[in-house]
Design a protein around this motif. Structure first.
Motif, PDB file in Angstrom:
ATOM      1  N   ALA A 144      -5.194  -1.427  -3.095  1.00 44.72           N
ATOM      2  CA  ALA A 144      -3.914  -0.917  -3.597  1.00 44.72           C
ATOM      3  C   ALA A 144      -4.102  -0.135  -4.889  1.00 44.72           C
ATOM      4  CB  ALA A 144      -2.941  -2.074  -3.817  1.00 44.72           C
ATOM      5  N   ASN A 192      -7.704  -6.774  -1.567  1.00 45.67           N
ATOM      6  CA  ASN A 192      -6.412  -6.099  -1.390  1.00 45.67           C
ATOM      7  C   ASN A 192      -5.936  -5.452  -2.688  1.00 45.67           C
ATOM      8  OD1 ASN A 192      -6.401  -6.935   1.269  1.00 45.67           O
ATOM      9  ND2 ASN A 192      -5.088  -8.715   0.890  1.00 45.67           N
ATOM     10  N   TYR A 224       0.832  -1.205   0.000  1.00 50.53           N
ATOM     11  CA  TYR A 224       0.000   0.000   0.000  1.00 50.53           C
ATOM     12  C   TYR A 224       0.870   1.259   0.000  1.00 50.53           C
ATOM     13  CZ  TYR A 224      -3.959  -3.020   1.277  1.00 50.53           C
ATOM     14  OH  TYR A 224      -4.935  -3.983   1.291  1.00 50.53           O
TER      15      TYR A 224
END
Length: 727
Positions: A231, A227, A187
């Motif tokens: 991101a 995820n 991230y």
């Protein structure tokens, strides 16, 4: 324990820093290098020096008043923002007040950052310290880094290892033992990359979604997709913020002319070539490698361009072939943990190749969606990471499973020799930088001396008009290369320069003076607040003799005769005095306002790029069925103007309807040029939109034309002129 771990990490990082600097010193021969002179003083490096010098002169990079005279350059209008890189350069500039030095030090530091991030990524993949260190050095000194150098400083890739690591994490699902750490690092890397050049951001998002989808399909869990989406959202948002200054500039000043110069077929021209990825350096002393490379360069393969910088080096090349063998199930695994890590890495390498290769999915994207990302060879740094990581993981497993200590030491020695051999081969790509230093230093010395002599005779903020006219972006003329007109700016302290022309307002002004010669040109430049004409003789087939003699005949004076073999500086001061006396103050001001406050034209939609008519030599543009231009009045006063042009078609006829906010006219169109004049009132600082609609059938394309063009009519010699005063 925590303090000890932090201390060990810091010491390890410092050790790697020293290693990188030692290798860089050896590869680049830094002991005999003047760091104030860019490592590569030609081509794109000249343009990348512009924001650096703009930062030194003005505090930041977005607006540079020393360029694009008689106005200023909105550098933010060129959407190549790298705010994170610039922030690092800003810190460097606190200690070094020289554009070349700042650029050089930043590039060297970017290699250190790349080594650090790559080593960290390899460690988080389970590779041991010393092996991760060696692999990090290989990755930091990829041929891509050395061949791109300062010439493409926006392509530094210190975030790529961490973005690639995060993608591998997505592929593995929740089985990654360092899942939480890798996710947070991913991230953070996405946030950082978003504030740099858009290329790697674009490809990272593609990899994120491929990795997320692969992880979902493999583990039947939504976590990888979630995820990946987070991101990607971080990366897209930070990229939008990074490019926000460009959008603001376009809103205020209009989108720069010729900004849409990229075309879909360039994905095939600048795509990745497997052959160039694998080839060793031609100067490699190993006979078989030397023969292979020299044979490769001796064959005139088509479209050999910047894609040669995608060379992986021996270690990554072997690693890439190894991953391809895994993808084709040609490699058998003896350790199940090894298979679980190598298979997703191999899938990522193969997917990256399919997207970036000539004729790959990237070309399809450019064809159907957008051609803005065209140089797919640049994504070789992702493939290089996967390749080095894959082979590194395999070596790590072999070391752990060696039958005895002696076998382990033999294998470790082989690995170290392989790393050193790869570093040797990759370092050969630094030779052109060292070989070119003497010539670069000579150029800098002569140019700097000439500019300083010129500055000694001129007052601050004197405006200098540069000849010949060259286009931006790019543009070469005779012996002049792209961006050569930026050279004098780099060595001046307080002068203002006319190049580049990168706004509608500047192009509108330039259109009024670019075709003038001799006395007419000199007077127009004086009215435009210029004092000196700079002539680059390399831009003329006659070495500038004609243009220089015509200006001298008009009364200009050569300020530094014989001072430089390439450049001439002609003073217009004596002509200025005569012109002011001739016109008087009021008439001088009126004519000055006409030149500097002229409305400009922005070709919004529906028109094709500008062409020159083969018979008349005049500029014209083809149009689709419907098209739009905008006329912008930059002045604080209202204006009455006339939009004038010639309209025609080829073999077709019909009606052309022209609409403004206050009127509508219909013009019959045939294959004969029809003159049109449309009076238009302009409010102060206002934009007037002009729409063109036709019922003319599509003109047949010429034989051999493969592009999907929709030609219906064309407008020739479109320009604005002041409306005659009413009596």
């Amino acid at each position: 324990m925590l303090q000890k771990n932090i201390k060990n990490i810091v010491l390890f990082g410092l050790f790697e820093l020293v290693l990188v600097l030692v290798l860089a010193t050896f590869f680049l021969q830094l002991w005999c290098t003047d760091l104030r002179i860019p490592f590569n003083y030609q081509g794109d490096t000249l343009w990348f020096l512009v924001p650096v010098k703009g930062m030194l002169d003005n505090g930041w990079t977005y607006n540079i008043p020393q360029l694009s005279a008689p106005f200023s350059l909105s550098a933010a209008a060129f959407p190549s923002m790298t705010n994170l890189d610039w922030a690092i350069m800003k810190v460097i500039s606190l200690f070094i007040n020289d554009a070349g030095g700042v650029l050089n030090i930043f590039w060297l530091f970017s290699i250190v950052l790349t080594a650090w991030s790559a080593t960290l990524a390899f460690r988080l993949l389970g590779i041991g310290n010393w092996l991760a260190l060696g692999l990090g050095l290989i990755y930091a000194f990829l041929p891509f880094a050395l061949m791109r150098n300062t010439a493409h400083i926006s392509l530094v890739f210190y975030c790529v290892p961490l973005l690639s690591l995060f993608t591998i994490h997505l592929m593995r699902g929740d089985e990654d033992p360092q899942a939480n750490t890798v996710r947070k690092i991913g991230y953070l890397a996405a946030l950082a990359q978003g504030f740099n050049y858009i290329y790697f951001s674009f490809f990272a998002v593609i990899l994120f979604f491929f990795g997320g989808w692969f992880g979902y399909r493999n583990k039947r869990s939504w976590t990888p997709l979630r995820n990946a989406a987070i991101a990607s959202g971080i990366l897209i948002l930070s990229s939008a913020l990074n490019l926000l200054p460009s959008y603001i500039s376009w809103q205020r000043h209009g989108k720069p002319p010729n900004a849409d110069f990229k075309v879909p077929q360039e994905a095939e021209i600048y795509g990745l070539k497997l052959r160039k990825m694998l080839v060793p350096h031609e100067a490699n002393i190993t006979p078989i490698f030397s023969y292979w490379s020299k044979r490769d360069y001796s064959i005139p393969f088509p479209n050999e361009n910047e894609n040669i910088s995608a060379r992986l080096g021996p270690f990554a090349a072997v690693g890439f072939l190894f991953l391809l063998a895994i993808s084709f199930q040609l490699v058998r695994f003896d350790v199940i943990q090894e298979a679980e890590l190598l298979k997703p890495i191999a899938s990522l390498a193969l997917f990256s190749l399919l997207v970036t290769t000539v004729g790959g999915f990237g070309a399809i994207f450019n064809q159907l969606i957008s051609p803005d990302i065209r140089c797919y060879n640049r994504f070789s740094v992702f493939i290089a990471f996967f390749s080095i990581a894959g082979l590194g993981v395999w070596f790590q497993v072999r070391l752990k499973t060696a039958p005895n200590h002696q076998a382990q030491m033999v294998l470790a020695s082989i690995i170290i020799l392989f790393i050193l051999f790869s570093l040797y081969d990759q370092s050969l790509d630094a030779r052109p930088l060292s070989n070119g230093r003497p010539n670069d230093e000579q150029l800098v010395s002569s140019e700097q001396q000439f500019v300083k002599q010129l500055e000694a005779r001129l007052s601050p903020e004197t405006a200098i008009y540069q000849l010949p006219i060259t286009s931006f972006p790019g543009g070469m003329k005779e012996r002049m290369f792209s961006y050569d007109h930026i050279r004098p700016y780099l060595w001046s302290s307080y002068l203002h320069w006319s190049w580049p022309s990168f706004s509608q307002r500047h192009r509108s002004w330039l259109a009024q003076v670019e075709d003038l010669e001799g006395k007419a040109l000199a007077e127009a430049l004086i009215l435009s607040k210029f004092r000196v004409v700079w002539v680059d003789r390399f831009g003329y087939s006659d070495n500038g003799a004609r243009v220089i003699s015509s200006l001298i005949a008009a009364g200009a004076n050569d300020m530094l005769p014989g001072a430089h073999p390439r450049y001439a500086a002609l003073d217009l001061e004596s002509i200025t005095v005569k012109l002011r006396q001739q016109l008087g103050a009021d008439e001088f001001s009126k004519r000055q306002a006409v030149l500097l406050d002229a409305p400009d034209i922005d070709w919004i939609s529906g028109f094709y790029p500008e062409e020159y008519h083969p018979t008349t030599g005049k500029k014209f543009r083809w149009s689709q069925t419907e098209s739009i231009i905008e006329i912008h009045n930059p002045s604080d006063t209202s204006k009455s103007i006339v939009l004038s042009f010639l309209a025609a078609s080829v073999g077709k006829q019909g009606n052309l309807t022209i609409l403004t906010e206050r009127q509508q006219i219909v013009v019959p169109i045939t294959d004969q040029l029809t003159p049109v004049e449309l009076p238009i009132p302009l409010e102060p600082n206002a934009i007037q939109k002009i729409k063109f609609k036709s019922d003319i059938e599509r003109v047949p394309l010429p034989p051999g034309e493969t592009r999907d063009l929709h030609f219906h009519f064309y407008l020739m010699d479109l320009h604005l002129k002041l409306a005659p005063a009413s009596t």
